[in-house]
Design a protein around this motif. Structure first.
Motif, PDB file in Angstrom:
ATOM      1  N   VAL A  22     -18.799 -10.769 -18.810  1.00 48.01           N
ATOM      2  CA  VAL A  22     -17.660 -10.226 -18.054  1.00 48.01           C
ATOM      3  C   VAL A  22     -17.980  -8.815 -17.562  1.00 48.01           C
ATOM      4  O   VAL A  22     -17.687  -8.462 -16.417  1.00 48.01           O
TER       5      VAL A  22
ATOM      6  N   ALA B 285     -21.006  -7.446 -17.024  1.00 44.71           N
ATOM      7  CA  ALA B 285     -22.049  -7.494 -15.992  1.00 44.71           C
ATOM      8  C   ALA B 285     -21.484  -8.019 -14.678  1.00 44.71           C
ATOM      9  O   ALA B 285     -21.811  -7.524 -13.593  1.00 44.71           O
ATOM     10  N   ASP B 286     -20.601  -9.004 -14.766  1.00 40.47           N
ATOM     11  CA  ASP B 286     -19.998  -9.577 -13.562  1.00 40.47           C
ATOM     12  C   ASP B 286     -19.139  -8.533 -12.851  1.00 40.47           C
ATOM     13  O   ASP B 286     -19.220  -8.374 -11.623  1.00 40.47           O
ATOM     14  N   ALA B 287     -18.338  -7.820 -13.612  1.00 37.99           N
ATOM     15  CA  ALA B 287     -17.470  -6.802 -13.000  1.00 37.99           C
ATOM     16  C   ALA B 287     -18.310  -5.675 -12.401  1.00 37.99           C
ATOM     17  O   ALA B 287     -17.972  -5.132 -11.348  1.00 37.99           O
TER      18      ALA B 287
ATOM     19  N   GLY C 118     -21.332  -6.003 -11.128  1.00 33.20           N
ATOM     20  CA  GLY C 118     -21.894  -6.538  -9.891  1.00 33.20           C
ATOM     21  C   GLY C 118     -20.872  -6.532  -8.765  1.00 33.20           C
ATOM     22  O   GLY C 118     -21.175  -6.159  -7.627  1.00 33.20           O
ATOM     23  N   ALA C 119     -19.642  -6.923  -9.082  1.00 32.13           N
ATOM     24  CA  ALA C 119     -18.599  -6.952  -8.066  1.00 32.13           C
ATOM     25  C   ALA C 119     -18.284  -5.553  -7.553  1.00 32.13           C
ATOM     26  O   ALA C 119     -17.822  -5.400  -6.429  1.00 32.13           O
TER      27      ALA C 119
ATOM     28  N   GLY D 291     -13.179  -5.074 -19.558  1.00 30.01           N
ATOM     29  CA  GLY D 291     -12.797  -4.679 -18.202  1.00 30.01           C
ATOM     30  C   GLY D 291     -12.821  -3.166 -18.027  1.00 30.01           C
ATOM     31  O   GLY D 291     -13.386  -2.649 -17.049  1.00 30.01           O
TER      32      GLY D 291
ATOM     33  N   SER E 176     -12.753  -6.982   3.361  1.00 31.71           N
ATOM     34  CA  SER E 176     -13.474  -6.036   2.529  1.00 31.71           C
ATOM     35  C   SER E 176     -14.912  -5.866   2.994  1.00 31.71           C
ATOM     36  O   SER E 176     -15.507  -4.822   2.821  1.00 31.71           O
TER      37      SER E 176
END
Lengths: 706, 706
Positions: free
Chosen positions: B333, B335-337, B339-340, B449, B611
């Motif tokens: 979670v 790493a994903d956040a 990256g985003a 988060g 975006s």
């Protein structure tokens, strides 16, 4: 709770519970295989976590001994009688054997904690297959492997490595997490927000109990009022969607899909399942009724609202939210965040405004948001008035904690069931208010941001149930052969879609005849290569627009003849369409979710993937209402006619979507459809190109079993 | 603290403090005008909040009496001597008179709490002017009006309506909020996250003390290590940007701008200032060095990182973050956040991977994220190893709280200063860890988060300082007259920009001559109306592309001649450019922020505002580095050449931006520049159209004073 427990008389098996997952999740008796007396071992932590279990708890350790005051049995065969649940805290290699022994001992369910299965490579995959086989043979339901377990505060079962989780407060929120670590992370975030847990489960590799089983459990569990769902990858899309539909019809689900950025490699290692398409999975979750969020904190804030408040099903455009605030600044932040999330914060009716004018001092802002200024005795009346307005479905209240100025329960009691509250103040005061407000069904947030998330979740949940979907269909037909553009267009013309006048010709002379027939100086034609084997015609110089003269036609035909490929190629000569916005309507048969329909912007927009230009994805078959909802999801600038372009004929575009849905779902051998572009003209959408991709059925079959 | 205090001997004025805002924010003595003994009055709450003030506190009430044990004086004239600060809890109408009396009594600063000033309409505006005048005449610094005041836990001054705020823990985070309510909301969110407050100020209408003053205060305040900034509208962009640059050079600032959605009306009512452009304000804040966030919760998470950890200035592309996790799911979670959010989570070096293989069990994922599995004694070594890798600037650690398995301080002590930590566990345990970790400079978050937000804030702060800006310039020149397209293109050709060959002609015969010169069957030309009064040529049929023949030219000229407007109109005949991606390069003189340069996608992309397609806005003048950074902010798909289009010549595009910046900043009377489109060809960017909008200087002057 004493060493004598393991030696008690055989269990009364008639009292074992009836629900298929009760033996796993609400066991009456538990054996911990690998229980350990060494405080640094996982098998010790598991025993600590289960120490308060009210049923029978049996440590199992081949060396026997005493563990946390309980005498260990040396093997599952030594249990005094059948137990509901075996928790296996043993190395992966020992798991298949342990399950066999458990089955022999009459165990009905097992939690397999060890990692080292399919997520770790071929050897682990083989071990996983043996585990599945052992469980199936023995009739043992499995949670895991590769999970930390579950926490069930309501029934007092904490089959988890974190003994501290046993202090989680019981409540009504269910959690299904693909990862055991996330299950615990969510549980502690809920606890921090003052929200009780009904049951939290980490699925791990989910070789048996999966998303669908857990969603069904929560759907039928009267204690559960809302469910949080954490998804890394989905193996069986149909089962997940069907289960979600059943549970969301009865109670709200908040779903978080990991994978916005490229983390697929790590995810695969982690769960042994494919991460799949992020956008498609999110679309599928929402279509099945879930509120889809971007992170765990957002999930918790959404669950905090939805565990207590649920609005009637209604589209987003028909749901209105009011903001009532004691301090202008936070009210502005809430309204701003709602607007950014597409939540309507409508003007209040004139009669309401008149009455507000009587209740509030003249210098306050009395529209929506409604700013009361420093709260007075009229605050409850103001809230009741706003909440009673027909256009308002829910009210968000923000007021700093000012003892003596405003009592939260007094303030909102008249609107409980459709109001969410947020405050700022000392932690102990906020917690006191939270408990009191929870008793009347009003969630209390610690800041304006979470309040906006909660309100938006109410609206999203209502919207997710507003559109009926068509029932699944079984594809009964096949195309049997590849279609060129002319044939593909004919297929969609038969579905009622519009195309431009065209002729397929086999030689240059015929092409010149068609130019005389369809084209001319004022009527340019488009000349294309006609060959089912050429999928990207533009990229190879196979599309020539604006052809008016025979000289221009010859130039176009020359270029087409230079394209590499088979001989015997034909040409397509077509009337050139009038200008307009270009859209893409497509369909694809996804390996996880099955038939999917796509609606997107043509040109650079869709490929950049910005937030205003993301393609709209929905599972097929599409109902009429679903197709209309897809159309409405396009940016308003496109629907209304961008820069003088004609506006979209919404009904005709919806019919285009349904045509793609029908063709895709009817034919087993169609894997992809591209109507690209579909041009929005003043006479409705026109299909300018059509490609149908087939996979011969034997290959298709192989792909789906891969 | 007793009734005798007000009767003590005259104050020792030699001890009054020296900093311009010290009398306001760190007063030695305070008078509360409108202090009340009635518990439901704001004047009572203010006295309660100030009850613990260590200096002299004087309630002022015309009826005298005793308030919270203190004898009230009946007017400011009755004070025993001059005091630093007067807190005015009186109705708006009484404010100007109170300030005059305060000035006479030697008061040096005042907090004006009442609303009902410029934010409420014309009468309030007049009252505000009188208030400003009274303060200026009397030499009194003002905070407000329309604010709840400030909290200064470090110096023990709580001049605020919320007595509970007096329990806020002292710390190192400064807060400047446009709204008093938001100031309190942020303070309690910080408190909830375990973060101490240095000083929090609500500016209200900011008639005197504004953003710039407070930022300068924090820049020079040794106790402050990070600043949170809440912005609704900006009145003086130059002052804000200049102050931000000074403070961000020394300490990080996290800024939140309200106004994503259309809440301008409410905002105006609230603060009496224009909300201004959301996107431009955010761009200006970031360019001035701030970390720009989307909400208050994100602000708090960012401040939690930045108050303890600051990375060296470096572009986003040169900063690497590693994630180290004890549980795979939460690590994924995080790493994903990251990256985003555009944060690089790079692969680790082979030598590091080799060493990790020795430190970790074989089944764990050992790249980045690094998954340790159940933490063991090697955890601190793994962290030190990862943190020491040259490509890694910061490490985010996630580990569930497992006493006996991993002690957080032991785990991270070897990497303090470049590590952020997140955990999940019982609140009391987390709080204990937070305090211990704070002692070694390691922030502790309550979930994955917030950890990702904190890590992203470190990267954004480093990036915001990485690009030097050009110093401001004063426009010295004027164009003096409007330019048509031909003249506008000549202006930019003189700056080195490329255009296509063109001729401006006054009659049709000359146009036909130019077609023979520039065009022909293989070389189409573009024919346009040439008239400085026609700004949107395409919309009125004033642009005709693909003209090859004299017949087509006549048709184009016919259409142009039909456009309404003045006689004596001319034509522009221009070579048609080769295909390529179309960009917009523009400039505008903003009423708040001055000259601004814009780079966006042409066509539907920029107007949809998704975006991936938002225009890049930067304050001019542009340095070479700033222009390059703007170019790099375009989507990669555009930079690399979209769908076979030529890639962008980054240097030449940056030069185009600088040309617009130079022309705009040099000329006082240019209000807008549109190079639209600039086409990206294989020979570099070509300006296909150029519009320069002037405002004659007298009007321009009026506009800026509006």
């Amino acid at each position: 709770m004493t060493a004598t427990r393991a030696g008690e008389a055989a269990l009364d098996t008639s009292a074992l519970s009836a629900h298929p997952l009760d033996a796993l999740l609400r066991p009456r008796s538990i054996a911990v295989v690998g229980a350990s007396a060494s405080p640094d071992k996982a098998g010790h932590a598991m025993m600590q976590a289960l120490d308060g279990f009210a049923g029978d708890l049996f440590p199992v350790n081949p060396r026997g001994g005493t563990i946390l005051g309980r005498t260990a049995v040396t093997g599952l065969g030594e249990l005094p009688g059948p137990v509901d649940l075996a928790v296996l805290v043993v190395p992966p290699q020992a798991v298949p054997g342990a399950i066999e022994q458990a089955a022999e001992a009459g165990v009905r369910a097992a939690v397999v904690c060890a990692g080292g299965f399919a997520e770790s490579g071929p050897a682990g995959h083989e071990l996983q297959q043996r585990t599945i086989e052992a469980a199936r043979q023995g009739g043992v339901r499995l949670l895991g492997p590769n999970t930390s377990g579950f926490m069930n505060p309501v029934d007092g079962v904490f089959a988890n490595f974190m003994p501290a989780a046993a202090a989680l407060r019981p409540g009504t929120v269910g959690v299904v997490a693909q990862s055991g670590g996330i299950n615990l992370a969510i549980a502690f975030l809920l606890e921090r927000a003052g929200i009780g847990l009904r049951l939290g489960v980490g699925l791990g590799n989910a070789v048996d109990v999966g998303f669908a089983d857990m969603l069904e459990f929560f759907a039928g569990d009267d204690t559960t009022t809302a469910v949080g769902l954490h998804v890394e990858g989905v193996a069986d899309g149909d089962a997940l969607v069907a289960a979600l539909r059943r549970v969301t019809a009865r109670k709200p689900v908040v779903a978080f899909k990991v994978g916005r950025s490229d983390v697929g490699d790590f995810a695969k290692s982690h769960t042994g399942s494919l991460t799949g398409s992020y956008a498609l999975t999110r679309a599928a979750l929402a279509q099945a009724g879930a509120v889809v969020v971007d992170g765990l904190d957002e999930m918790v804030a959404a669950l905090q609202a939805l565990r207590s408040v649920r609005l009637p099903a209604a589209p987003r455009s028909a749901t209105g939210v009011a903001v009532l605030t004691g301090q202008a600044g936070p009210g502005l932040v809430v309204a701003d965040a709602l607007g950014a999330r597409g939540v309507r914060v409508p003007e209040l009716a004139p009669a309401t405004l008149d009455r507000l004018g009587e209740l509030l001092p003249p210098l306050t802002y009395q529209r929506n948001p409604v700013d009361t200024g420093r709260p007075s005795d009229t605050f409850p009346d103001v809230l009741r008035l706003v909440a009673a307005e027909p256009g308002i479905d829910a009210v968000g209240v923000y007021a700093l904690d000012e003892p003596g100025v405003l009592d939260p329960v007094t303030a909102v009691a008249g609107a409980a069931g459709r109001v969410l509250y947020a405050t700022g103040g000392p932690a102990d005061a906020v917690e006191r208010h939270r408990v009191r407000l929870a008793e009347i069904g009003v969630p209390l947030y610690s800041g304006p941001g979470d309040l906006a998330i909660g309100l938006a979740a109410l609206v999203s949940d209502a919207a997710a149930r507003a559109v009926p979907d068509a029932p699944p269909v079984t594809a009964t037909r096949t195309l049997g052969r590849d279609l060129d553009e002319d044939e593909a267009k004919s297929l969609f013309e038969a579905q009622g879609l519009r195309t431009m006048g065209r002729r397929a010709v086999a030689d240059r002379a015929a092409a010149h005849d068609v130019l005389d027939e369809l084209g001319g100086p004022d009527n340019p034609v488009v000349v294309k290569v006609l060959d089912a084997a050429v999928l990207h015609k533009s990229d190879v110089g196979g599309v020539h627009v604006g052809v008016r003269s025979h000289a221009e036609l010859d130039a176009a035909l020359d270029a087409i003849d230079k394209i590499d490929g088979t001989s015997g190629r034909r040409y397509l000569v077509e009337e050139q369409a009038p200008g307009g916005t270009e859209l893409i309507v497509g369909g694809v048969r996804d390996a996880v979710f099955g038939p999917v329909v796509l609606l997107g912007l043509g040109g650079v927009g869709v490929e950049l993937g910005g937030s205003g230009a993301e393609p709209v994805l929905r599972l097929a078959p599409l109902s009429a209402e679903r197709a209309a909802e897809m159309v409405d999801a396009l940016p308003a600038a496109v629907l209304d006619g961008f820069r003088g372009a004609p506006p979209v004929d919404r009904g005709a575009l919806a019919a285009t979507l349904i045509a793609v849905s029908d063709v895709l779902t009817a034919h087993r051998d169609i894997t992809e459809i591209d109507l690209n572009p579909v041009r929005v003209t003043s006479r409705g959408p026109v299909v300018l190109d059509a490609v149908v991709v087939r996979t011969p059925e034997e290959e298709n079959h192989v792909q789906h079993n891969a």
